[in-house]
Design an enzyme around this catalytic site. Structure first.
Site, PDB file in Angstrom:
ATOM      1  N   ASP A 285       0.826  -1.193   0.000  1.00 30.76           N
ATOM      2  CA  ASP A 285       0.000   0.000   0.000  1.00 30.76           C
ATOM      3  C   ASP A 285       0.873   1.261   0.000  1.00 30.76           C
ATOM      4  OD1 ASP A 285      -2.562   1.431   0.449  1.00 30.76           O
ATOM      5  OD2 ASP A 285      -1.702   1.846   2.420  1.00 30.76           O
ATOM      6  N   GLU A 332       1.452  -0.429  -5.058  1.00 31.55           N
ATOM      7  CA  GLU A 332       0.302   0.468  -5.213  1.00 31.55           C
ATOM      8  C   GLU A 332       0.858   1.851  -5.541  1.00 31.55           C
ATOM      9  OE1 GLU A 332      -1.791   3.533  -4.529  1.00 31.55           O
ATOM     10  OE2 GLU A 332      -1.692   2.926  -2.441  1.00 31.55           O
ATOM     11  N   ASP A 384     -11.013   2.133  -2.200  1.00 35.50           N
ATOM     12  CA  ASP A 384     -11.176   3.557  -1.904  1.00 35.50           C
ATOM     13  C   ASP A 384     -12.048   4.282  -2.931  1.00 35.50           C
ATOM     14  OD1 ASP A 384      -9.712   3.623   0.449  1.00 35.50           O
ATOM     15  OD2 ASP A 384      -7.813   4.024  -0.562  1.00 35.50           O
TER      16      ASP A 384
END
Length: 489
Positions: A285, A332, A384
């Site tokens: 992430d 990411e 998200d």
């Protein structure tokens, strides 16, 4: 996951979903982080980087293993939810804790010797993190959920005498917390084996930062930039941009990288190793943070006063590779990405991400399918984002028109944004294509998983049994065949 209880779990229904997925030609399952959650239920603000989430433990599996009486699972003290697609977390937490404590009590009397031996081996193998977590969780319960920074100073500061006294006083609770972790990891191992048997790989998720109120920070204060009382000196976030004039102040403590360097990044290596024990590959992430972090003084209420500071991502990834070998990691790399970030990603041969929802706001977007490359992972959207149907519904006409022109007509009826993006993902040259379940099912904004910056009301969506339609599965399998995606790669 769907299921007979108020929250999805690692029980028989998950195996049934894996059956549906295999029949639909799906060979990759990405999960959110699996750690224990707290306020807001965000899996990216877990109470531990190593522990599992007890809320996911299956009552039915406890019965099958002789860890709960066969006479029936205790009924949840919860009336049927008004919306069965939402998890009532507060009520679930109380019910699941009661159920697990009943299981712990039953197991002490009736668990087969083979399981007792297995649990003892688990506790010995997990060592340090399990002891830290059990004590942290036990103290947190005794302190009525207070953050560790607000505990009595001797416990906050981990004075040896205070910790020893707490272990004596809380022996039974420590045993329960260790039991719950053993059960979680036992059940997850069975799910992972079930996925493997169906030819399905699992992609895990590793948040770059950890929550301040976590066992990690409490037990390893020297690895984070904290003051003498344990409060963060600086916190993480992202700078102001077009979408957020104040930026985002996440509040996670930043790393004391010199301390990590001094012990060869041992904590990070252990953390990645633990993630890879749960999955076949792991998504990193906020990969941007492995090159530089947006450093915000902890006294600042917004992200405006932050600054970029370099981070030793290259040294860190090299140390992880040296310790673990090949890096089955996904970067990411969304947001404003610099050449340095791209070089870091490419030098370690990490596939990046493309998000189709971002692909048509401008001409020739890097996220549009014609700009994809083989070594990347294409998503319709992420946790998200709004669902693809919800996102499309909020677009202005010019961008809607670009979507339709690029993605093509669909015949009679309303133009289906979810179906169009799923098709585009499957037919992309990207090695892996990942579709949130909500987009498979064509759901709108009511099924959105997370709204960044919103503290409450996230992470509660769950699928219904009726979503897993065999006809949908057949259509997805044909699409997988068309896009050459029927084999795990």
């Amino acid at each position: 996951m769907p299921g007979p209880f108020p929250i999805g779990d690692l029980g028989p229904v998950t195996n049934a979903v894996l059956d549906w997925a295999a029949e639909a030609g799906l060979t990759l399952w990405q999960t959110l982080p699996l750690g224990p959650t707290s306020f807001g239920e965000s899996p990216y603000g877990s109470l531990s980087s190593f522990a599992g989430n007890p809320l996911l433990i299956s009552p039915e599996r406890l019965q099958e293993d002789g860890l709960l009486p066969r006479r029936g699972v205790p009924e949840p003290p919860i009336s049927p939810p008004a919306n069965p697609s939402r998890v009532p977390f507060e009520a679930v937490r109380a019910w699941k804790d009661k159920l697990l404590r009943a299981s712990f009590k039953h197991a002490k009397k009736y668990a087969p010797q083979a399981l007792r031996t297995e649990q003892a081996a688990f506790e010995q193998a997990q060592g340090g993190w399990l002891d830290d977590w059990a004590l942290f969780a036990a103290l947190k319960q005794r302190e009525r959920g207070a953050a560790w920074i607000d505990w009595p100073a001797p416990l906050r500061d981990r004075e040896l005498g205070a910790l020893a006294a707490a272990r004596r006083e809380l022996g039974a609770e420590l045993a329960f917390q260790r039991f719950a972790q053993w059960v979680f990891f036992r059940q997850w191992a069975a799910i992972r084996q079930a996925a493997k048997a169906r030819g399905i790989l699992i992609l895990g998720d590793l948040p770059i930062y950890v929550a301040h109120d976590s066992a990690d920070v409490w037990a390893h204060r020297a690895l984070f930039r904290l003051d003498e009382r344990g409060k963060p000196e600086v916190v993480a976030g992202v700078p102001p941009d077009y979408f957020s004039p104040l930026g985002q102040r996440w509040g996670n403590p930043l790393y004391a990288w010199q301390a990590h360097r001094a012990d060869g990044f041992a904590w990070w290596i252990s953390r990645v190793r633990a993630c890879l024990a749960l999955a076949d590959a792991v998504r990193l992430d906020h990969f941007r943070g492995f090159s530089a972090a947006w450093e915000i003084p902890a006294t600042e209420p917004t992200a405006v006063a932050g600054q970029w500071t370099e981070t030793p991502g290259r040294e860190l990834l090299a140390a992880i590779r040296e310790a673990l070998g090949t890096l089955p990691l996904v970067a990411e790399d969304l947001g404003v990405i610099t050449p340095q970030v791209e070089a870091l990603r490419d030098d370690f041969a990490l596939p990046g991400m493309k998000v189709l929802q971002f692909g048509f706001g401008e001409l020739d977007s890097e996220h549009a399918p014609h700009n994809h490359r083989t070594e990347c992972v294409v998503y319709t959207g992420t946790h998200d984002n709004d669902t693809s149907a919800g996102h499309y519904a909020q677009l202005k006409d010019p961008e809607r028109e670009r979507w339709r022109e690029y993605l093509g007509p669909q015949g009679d009826g309303d133009w289906n944004a979810s179906a169009a993006l799923v098709r585009a993902a499957y037919l992309s040259v990207a090695r892996w294509a990942i579709v949130p379940a909500q987009d498979f099912f064509g759901l709108g904004s009511e099924a959105r998983m997370n709204v960044p910056g919103q503290a409450n009301g996230n992470w509660a969506w769950r699928a219904l049994p009726t979503n897993f339609d065999p006809t949908l599965g057949e259509a997805l399998k044909k699409l997988a065949e068309l896009g050459g995606r029927l084999d795990s790669k």
